[in-house]
Design a protein around this motif. Structure first.
Motif, PDB file in Angstrom:
ATOM      1  N   SER A   1      24.592  72.863  18.176  1.00 63.94           N
ATOM      2  CA  SER A   1      24.424  73.972  19.119  1.00 63.94           C
ATOM      3  C   SER A   1      25.555  74.106  20.130  1.00 63.94           C
ATOM      4  CB  SER A   1      23.100  73.817  19.863  1.00 63.94           C
ATOM      5  OG  SER A   1      23.055  72.582  20.550  1.00 63.94           O
ATOM      6  N   GLY A   2      26.280  73.038  20.426  1.00 63.20           N
ATOM      7  CA  GLY A   2      27.388  73.104  21.364  1.00 63.20           C
ATOM      8  C   GLY A   2      26.960  72.843  22.799  1.00 63.20           C
ATOM      9  N   PHE A   3      27.945  72.754  23.681  1.00 58.12           N
ATOM     10  CA  PHE A   3      27.718  72.492  25.093  1.00 58.12           C
ATOM     11  C   PHE A   3      28.356  73.602  25.910  1.00 58.12           C
ATOM     12  CE2 PHE A   3      27.711  68.332  23.064  1.00 58.12           C
ATOM     13  CZ  PHE A   3      26.539  67.802  23.561  1.00 58.12           C
ATOM     14  N   SER A   4      27.837  73.817  27.111  1.00 58.14           N
ATOM     15  CA  SER A   4      28.439  74.823  27.978  1.00 58.14           C
ATOM     16  C   SER A   4      28.333  74.396  29.440  1.00 58.14           C
ATOM     17  CB  SER A   4      27.762  76.182  27.790  1.00 58.14           C
ATOM     18  OG  SER A   4      26.467  76.165  28.323  1.00 58.14           O
ATOM     19  N   LYS A   5      29.292  74.843  30.230  1.00 60.12           N
ATOM     20  CA  LYS A   5      29.307  74.639  31.676  1.00 60.12           C
ATOM     21  C   LYS A   5      29.596  75.990  32.301  1.00 60.12           C
ATOM     22  CE  LYS A   5      29.581  70.037  32.658  1.00 60.12           C
ATOM     23  NZ  LYS A   5      28.818  69.329  33.621  1.00 60.12           N
ATOM     24  N   THR A   6      28.973  76.256  33.443  1.00 59.08           N
ATOM     25  CA  THR A   6      29.178  77.505  34.156  1.00 59.08           C
ATOM     26  C   THR A   6      29.746  77.209  35.531  1.00 59.08           C
ATOM     27  OG1 THR A   6      27.299  78.463  32.987  1.00 59.08           O
ATOM     28  CG2 THR A   6      28.075  79.636  34.920  1.00 59.08           C
TER      29      THR A   6
ATOM     30  N   ASP B   1      42.156  75.283  21.598  1.00 64.23           N
ATOM     31  CA  ASP B   1      41.706  76.053  20.440  1.00 64.23           C
ATOM     32  C   ASP B   1      40.198  76.001  20.197  1.00 64.23           C
ATOM     33  OD1 ASP B   1      44.277  76.870  19.900  1.00 64.23           O
ATOM     34  OD2 ASP B   1      44.691  75.188  18.560  1.00 64.23           O
ATOM     35  N   ASN B   2      39.586  74.836  20.359  1.00 65.57           N
ATOM     36  CA  ASN B   2      38.165  74.693  20.016  1.00 65.57           C
ATOM     37  C   ASN B   2      37.236  74.971  21.196  1.00 65.57           C
ATOM     38  OD1 ASN B   2      39.146  72.470  21.313  1.00 65.57           O
ATOM     39  ND2 ASN B   2      38.223  70.984  19.943  1.00 65.57           N
ATOM     40  N   ILE B   3      37.738  75.580  22.260  1.00 65.96           N
ATOM     41  CA  ILE B   3      36.949  75.914  23.444  1.00 65.96           C
ATOM     42  C   ILE B   3      36.981  77.422  23.639  1.00 65.96           C
ATOM     43  CG2 ILE B   3      36.804  75.660  25.962  1.00 65.96           C
ATOM     44  CD1 ILE B   3      36.090  73.096  24.572  1.00 65.96           C
ATOM     45  N   THR B   4      35.825  78.015  23.993  1.00 59.25           N
ATOM     46  CA  THR B   4      35.779  79.434  24.327  1.00 59.25           C
ATOM     47  C   THR B   4      35.441  79.582  25.800  1.00 59.25           C
ATOM     48  OG1 THR B   4      33.459  79.610  23.712  1.00 59.25           O
ATOM     49  CG2 THR B   4      35.074  80.138  22.013  1.00 59.25           C
ATOM     50  N   VAL B   5      36.132  80.498  26.453  1.00 61.04           N
ATOM     51  CA  VAL B   5      35.914  80.767  27.869  1.00 61.04           C
ATOM     52  C   VAL B   5      35.602  82.241  28.015  1.00 61.04           C
ATOM     53  CG1 VAL B   5      36.945  80.766  30.168  1.00 61.04           C
ATOM     54  CG2 VAL B   5      37.428  78.895  28.600  1.00 61.04           C
ATOM     55  N   ALA B   6      34.521  82.548  28.741  1.00 62.53           N
ATOM     56  CA  ALA B   6      34.134  83.927  29.020  1.00 62.53           C
ATOM     57  C   ALA B   6      33.980  84.094  30.522  1.00 62.53           C
ATOM     58  CB  ALA B   6      32.834  84.269  28.309  1.00 62.53           C
ATOM     59  N   VAL B   7      34.310  85.291  31.013  1.00 63.68           N
ATOM     60  CA  VAL B   7      34.181  85.587  32.437  1.00 63.68           C
ATOM     61  C   VAL B   7      33.214  86.751  32.587  1.00 63.68           C
ATOM     62  CG1 VAL B   7      35.389  86.327  34.517  1.00 63.68           C
ATOM     63  CG2 VAL B   7      36.511  84.779  32.924  1.00 63.68           C
ATOM     64  N   GLU B   8      32.158  86.536  33.373  1.00 65.82           N
ATOM     65  CA  GLU B   8      31.184  87.580  33.684  1.00 65.82           C
ATOM     66  C   GLU B   8      31.061  87.670  35.197  1.00 65.82           C
ATOM     67  OE1 GLU B   8      27.576  86.430  31.821  1.00 65.82           O
ATOM     68  OE2 GLU B   8      28.386  86.606  29.788  1.00 65.82           O
ATOM     69  N   LYS B   9      31.536  88.763  35.780  1.00 65.01           N
ATOM     70  CA  LYS B   9      31.557  88.968  37.231  1.00 65.01           C
ATOM     71  C   LYS B   9      32.243  87.795  37.912  1.00 65.01           C
ATOM     72  CE  LYS B   9      27.631  92.066  37.480  1.00 65.01           C
ATOM     73  NZ  LYS B   9      26.344  92.332  38.072  1.00 65.01           N
ATOM     74  N   ASN B  10      31.493  86.963  38.631  1.00 64.48           N
ATOM     75  CA  ASN B  10      32.112  85.829  39.323  1.00 64.48           C
ATOM     76  C   ASN B  10      31.764  84.496  38.662  1.00 64.48           C
ATOM     77  OD1 ASN B  10      29.427  85.852  40.074  1.00 64.48           O
ATOM     78  ND2 ASN B  10      29.807  85.157  42.147  1.00 64.48           N
ATOM     79  N   ASN B  11      31.400  84.506  37.387  1.00 62.55           N
ATOM     80  CA  ASN B  11      31.062  83.291  36.646  1.00 62.55           C
ATOM     81  C   ASN B  11      32.061  83.048  35.518  1.00 62.55           C
ATOM     82  OD1 ASN B  11      28.783  82.800  38.192  1.00 62.55           O
ATOM     83  ND2 ASN B  11      27.435  83.877  36.787  1.00 62.55           N
ATOM     84  N   ILE B  12      32.463  81.795  35.359  1.00 61.33           N
ATOM     85  CA  ILE B  12      33.301  81.378  34.240  1.00 61.33           C
ATOM     86  C   ILE B  12      32.433  80.500  33.356  1.00 61.33           C
ATOM     87  CG2 ILE B  12      35.375  80.140  33.536  1.00 61.33           C
ATOM     88  CD1 ILE B  12      36.486  80.644  36.346  1.00 61.33           C
ATOM     89  N   ILE B  13      32.259  80.880  32.093  1.00 60.56           N
ATOM     90  CA  ILE B  13      31.406  80.137  31.164  1.00 60.56           C
ATOM     91  C   ILE B  13      32.305  79.465  30.133  1.00 60.56           C
ATOM     92  CG2 ILE B  13      29.522  80.277  29.507  1.00 60.56           C
ATOM     93  CD1 ILE B  13      28.786  82.937  31.072  1.00 60.56           C
ATOM     94  N   ILE B  14      32.220  78.128  30.072  1.00 55.14           N
ATOM     95  CA  ILE B  14      33.042  77.330  29.166  1.00 55.14           C
ATOM     96  C   ILE B  14      32.125  76.770  28.088  1.00 55.14           C
ATOM     97  CG2 ILE B  14      34.604  75.360  29.016  1.00 55.14           C
ATOM     98  CD1 ILE B  14      34.896  75.770  32.140  1.00 55.14           C
ATOM     99  N   LYS B  15      32.447  77.029  26.817  1.00 60.50           N
ATOM    100  CA  LYS B  15      31.617  76.556  25.705  1.00 60.50           C
ATOM    101  C   LYS B  15      32.482  75.827  24.687  1.00 60.50           C
ATOM    102  CE  LYS B  15      28.220  80.241  25.950  1.00 60.50           C
ATOM    103  NZ  LYS B  15      27.590  81.357  25.245  1.00 60.50           N
ATOM    104  N   GLY B  16      31.878  74.808  24.058  1.00 58.91           N
ATOM    105  CA  GLY B  16      32.584  74.063  23.028  1.00 58.91           C
ATOM    106  C   GLY B  16      31.667  73.025  22.398  1.00 58.91           C
TER     107      GLY B  16
END
Length: 178
Positions: A81-86, A119-134
């Motif tokens: 499922s992966g891990f994420s940090k916000t 390469d194996n990490i995805t980063v998304a930005v939503e308003k004032n949040n940075i979401i790091i997944k991998g």
């Protein structure tokens, strides 16, 4: 006695686990990950579950027993499922954007900060949040810590980058005498 090391890890049907001498190889549809134990723990696969055992009865062996079990469990969860940090950005004019494999941060400095995303990490930005997944728990946490380090939250107004679940203890500012 390690309570974590005793627990068996159930192997999901979409992940294949092989033992090669002292190395455990985890294979999913997308990627292959390896965990080298250097012969510090005993490894066995019984009826769809991965088991770890101590080699000695000393403290070091018991520590490795729980550690390698936790590392193997993190690899399986990461493949499944992966891990994420916000991270939250607080402050007037502070913002973030993702351009390809580069995270651009405007944090009140005279120049924007550019952070290269692995390469194996995805980063998304939503308003004032940075979401790091991998898929690698250690790498996701390390990248979140590096981004937070650019502008850690300050205690007076709370401006800066903080984890979404982090609580900033505020200090009272100076007051004038009357």
């Amino acid at each position: 006695m390690s309570r974590i090391g005793k627990k068996p890890i159930t192997i999901p049907s979409d992940i294949e686990v092989k033992i090669e001498k002292t190395k455990i190889v985890f294979k999913s549809k997308k990627e292959i990950k390896e965990l080298e134990t250097y012969g510090r723990v005993g490894i066995s696969i019984d009826s769809g579950s991965l088991m770890f055992s101590k080699i000695d009865e000393n403290m070091q062996s018991r520590a490795f027993w729980g550690t390698y079990r936790a590392l193997a469990n993190n690899i399986i969860v990461g493949l499944q499922s992966g891990f994420s940090k916000t991270l939250e950005i607080n402050g007037v004019g502070y913002k973030a954007s993702v351009n390809g494999k580069i995270l651009e941060l405007a944090l009140g400095f005279s120049h924007p900060i550019k952070y290269d995303i692995p390469d194996n990490i995805t980063v998304a930005v939503e308003k004032n949040n940075i979401i790091i997944k991998g898929g690698d728990k250690q790498q996701v946490g390390q990248i979140a810590a590096e981004i937070r380090k650019f502008r850690p939250p300050e205690p007076y107004k709370g401006k800066g980058i903080k984890y979404s679940d982090e609580i900033i203890l505020r200090k009272a500012g100076k007051t004038s005498k009357k």
